[in-house]
Design a protein around this motif. Structure first.
Motif, short mmCIF file in Angstrom:
data_model
loop_
_atom_site.label_atom_id
_atom_site.label_comp_id
_atom_site.label_asym_id
_atom_site.label_seq_id
_atom_site.Cartn_x
_atom_site.Cartn_y
_atom_site.Cartn_z
N THR A 20 43.99 45.06 28.95
CA THR A 20 42.71 44.42 29.25
C THR A 20 42.76 42.93 28.96
N ALA A 21 43.29 42.59 27.78
CA ALA A 21 43.36 41.18 27.38
C ALA A 21 44.23 40.39 28.35
N THR A 22 45.38 40.95 28.73
CA THR A 22 46.28 40.27 29.66
C THR A 22 45.61 40.06 31.01
N PHE A 23 44.94 41.10 31.48
CA PHE A 23 44.28 41.01 32.78
C PHE A 23 43.21 39.93 32.78
N ILE A 24 42.39 39.92 31.74
CA ILE A 24 41.31 38.94 31.64
C ILE A 24 41.89 37.52 31.59
N LEU A 25 42.94 37.37 30.78
CA LEU A 25 43.60 36.07 30.64
C LEU A 25 44.18 35.61 31.98
N ALA A 26 44.92 36.50 32.64
CA ALA A 26 45.58 36.14 33.90
C ALA A 26 44.56 35.84 34.99
N HIS A 27 43.55 36.68 35.08
CA HIS A 27 42.60 36.58 36.19
C HIS A 27 41.58 35.47 35.97
N PHE A 28 41.04 35.37 34.77
CA PHE A 28 39.95 34.42 34.54
C PHE A 28 40.39 33.10 33.94
N ALA A 29 41.46 33.11 33.12
CA ALA A 29 41.91 31.84 32.54
C ALA A 29 42.93 31.16 33.45
N PHE A 30 43.84 31.96 34.02
CA PHE A 30 44.88 31.36 34.87
C PHE A 30 44.57 31.51 36.36
N HIS A 31 43.44 32.11 36.67
CA HIS A 31 42.97 32.26 38.05
C HIS A 31 43.99 32.91 38.98
N LEU A 32 44.74 33.87 38.47
CA LEU A 32 45.66 34.61 39.33
C LEU A 32 44.86 35.63 40.14
N GLY A 33 45.42 36.00 41.28
CA GLY A 33 44.76 37.02 42.10
C GLY A 33 44.82 38.38 41.44
N LEU A 34 44.14 39.36 42.00
CA LEU A 34 44.11 40.70 41.41
C LEU A 34 45.50 41.30 41.30
N PHE A 35 46.30 41.16 42.38
CA PHE A 35 47.63 41.76 42.37
C PHE A 35 48.52 41.09 41.32
N SER A 36 48.53 39.76 41.27
CA SER A 36 49.34 39.03 40.30
C SER A 36 48.90 39.35 38.87
N SER A 37 47.59 39.48 38.69
CA SER A 37 47.07 39.81 37.36
C SER A 37 47.54 41.19 36.94
N PHE A 38 47.60 42.09 37.91
CA PHE A 38 48.05 43.44 37.64
C PHE A 38 49.53 43.45 37.26
N ILE A 39 50.33 42.63 37.96
CA ILE A 39 51.76 42.51 37.63
C ILE A 39 51.91 41.94 36.21
N ALA A 40 51.10 40.93 35.89
CA ALA A 40 51.15 40.32 34.55
C ALA A 40 50.87 41.36 33.48
N LEU A 41 49.90 42.20 33.77
CA LEU A 41 49.50 43.29 32.86
C LEU A 41 50.68 44.25 32.61
N ILE A 42 51.35 44.62 33.70
CA ILE A 42 52.51 45.54 33.58
C ILE A 42 53.62 44.88 32.76
N VAL A 43 53.91 43.62 33.09
CA VAL A 43 54.96 42.89 32.39
C VAL A 43 54.64 42.81 30.89
N ALA A 44 53.39 42.48 30.58
CA ALA A 44 52.99 42.36 29.18
C ALA A 44 53.19 43.69 28.46
N LEU A 45 52.79 44.77 29.10
CA LEU A 45 52.92 46.10 28.47
C LEU A 45 54.38 46.46 28.22
#
Ligand SMILES: [Zn+2]
Length: 128
Positions: free
Chosen positions: A71-96
């Motif tokens: 959740t934290a990674t997704f929020i950070l990627a999507h709202f702080a770094f303005h990544l798209g939904l798909f990129s944010s999802f990839i970031a989430l997987i990578v972080a995990l």
């Protein structure tokens, strides 16, 4: 910080004396040794594994931690770094994946700290 559960959780030290190390290998990224623990604390002789399969419960903690990290990674990627939904999802997987060993150990440390309490008298070295 010594004497607080946070200390024991983040340093991987014995939940009772906060002095002995719980893990034989300090580096959680040596995956084959990630859960290699001494049976008893080298400092205060606390038995870490209270009962067989005691650490299965840590899986629930690790699940909750995983959700929190995702959740934290997704929020950070999507709202702080303005990544798209798909990129944010990839970031989430990578972080995990990257944090998996840390999450697994922290979960174990939290789990064991639910059952043990810091004991100041046991923290004092036998030689003192
Ligand atoms: Zn100890």
């Amino acid at each position: 910080m010594k004497g607080t559960k946070i200390y024991s959780i983040f340093t991987g030290t014995c939940p009772v004396c906060h002095t002995g190390k719980m893990y034989k290998e300090r580096n959680a990224y040596k995956i084959s040794k990630i859960f290699d623990m001494d049976e008893r604390c080298s400092h205060c002789d606390t038995k870490f594994k209270i009962e067989p399969s005691f650490f299965y419960g840590a899986m629930y903690v690790s699940y909750a931690l995983g959700i929190a990290v995702a959740t934290a990674t997704f929020i950070l990627a999507h709202f702080a770094f303005h990544l798209g939904l798909f990129s944010s999802f990839i970031a989430l997987i990578v972080a995990l994946v990257v944090l998996m060993p840390i999450i697994a150990r922290i979960a174990r440390n939290i789990w064991i700290n639910l059952f043990f309490k810091y004991d100041k008298t046991k923290a004092i070295s036998k030689n003192d």
